[in-house]
Design an enzyme around this catalytic site. Structure first.
Site, PDB file in Angstrom:
ATOM      1  N   VAL A 186      67.239  32.420 -26.028  1.00  0.00           N
ATOM      2  CA  VAL A 186      67.447  33.664 -26.779  1.00  0.00           C
ATOM      3  C   VAL A 186      66.240  34.580 -26.591  1.00  0.00           C
ATOM      4  CG1 VAL A 186      67.701  34.666 -29.093  1.00  0.00           C
ATOM      5  CG2 VAL A 186      69.043  32.645 -28.449  1.00  0.00           C
ATOM      6  N   LYS A 187      65.046  34.012 -26.673  1.00  0.00           N
ATOM      7  CA  LYS A 187      63.833  34.811 -26.484  1.00  0.00           C
ATOM      8  C   LYS A 187      63.829  35.486 -25.114  1.00  0.00           C
ATOM      9  CE  LYS A 187      60.909  32.052 -29.527  1.00  0.00           C
ATOM     10  NZ  LYS A 187      59.825  31.066 -29.592  1.00  0.00           N
ATOM     11  N   ASN A 221      64.214  31.171 -32.680  1.00  0.00           N
ATOM     12  CA  ASN A 221      63.238  30.247 -32.095  1.00  0.00           C
ATOM     13  C   ASN A 221      63.732  29.565 -30.819  1.00  0.00           C
ATOM     14  OD1 ASN A 221      65.101  28.695 -33.478  1.00  0.00           O
ATOM     15  ND2 ASN A 221      63.614  27.189 -34.164  1.00  0.00           N
ATOM     16  N   CYS A 222      64.897  29.949 -30.327  1.00  0.00           N
ATOM     17  CA  CYS A 222      65.457  29.392 -29.095  1.00  0.00           C
ATOM     18  C   CYS A 222      64.828  30.100 -27.887  1.00  0.00           C
ATOM     19  CB  CYS A 222      66.972  29.584 -29.100  1.00  0.00           C
ATOM     20  SG  CYS A 222      67.768  29.186 -27.537  1.00  0.00           S
ATOM     21  N   ASN A 223      64.314  29.333 -26.953  1.00  0.00           N
ATOM     22  CA  ASN A 223      63.672  29.922 -25.777  1.00  0.00           C
ATOM     23  C   ASN A 223      64.624  30.765 -24.939  1.00  0.00           C
ATOM     24  OD1 ASN A 223      61.123  28.909 -26.327  1.00  0.00           O
ATOM     25  ND2 ASN A 223      61.488  27.002 -25.224  1.00  0.00           N
TER      26      ASN A 223
END
Length: 115
Positions: A12-13, A8-10
């Protein structure tokens, strides 16, 4: 190649989207589900520096009191804290052939390192 982080980390996305768009195969290691070892954290701290691996900008770190923060003043204490608070690990961390090569997401660095 393994990408370590939380889904859910931006940041990471962005990293995962970049890898998919560039057709680069990877395995995703979710800290929340799989945890992380002291040995792995030690390797990353030796590569990037413990003060870089410890994400002081995140909410997990900011929830600590100033006194609690000030007690985490060396690599061993940082690793002990990060094992129990994986959300405080700077992410993502990308490993290739067992070696940490990237931390965070920067389009140019990914381009230079992975293409």
């Amino acid at each position: 190649m393994i990408v370590y982080g939380i889904p859910n980390c931006n940041t990471v996305k962005k990293s995962l989207d970049w890898l998919k768009a560039n057709h680069i195969d990877f395995e995703f290691h979710d800290f929340k589900k799989k945890g992380i070892t002291a040995e792995k954290l030690n390797d990353w701290c030796n590569t990037f520096g413990w003060e870089t691996v410890l994400n002081r900008k995140g909410l997990t770190w900011k929830k600590l009191t100033k006194e609690e923060q000030s007690k985490i003043d060396n690599q061993d204490l940082a690793i002990e804290y990060l094992i129990n608070n994986t959300s405080a690990i700077k992410r993502p961390i990308v490993e290739k052939n067992g070696e940490a090569i990237l931390m965070g997401f920067d389009d140019d660095k990914y381009q230079q390192t992975l293409i």
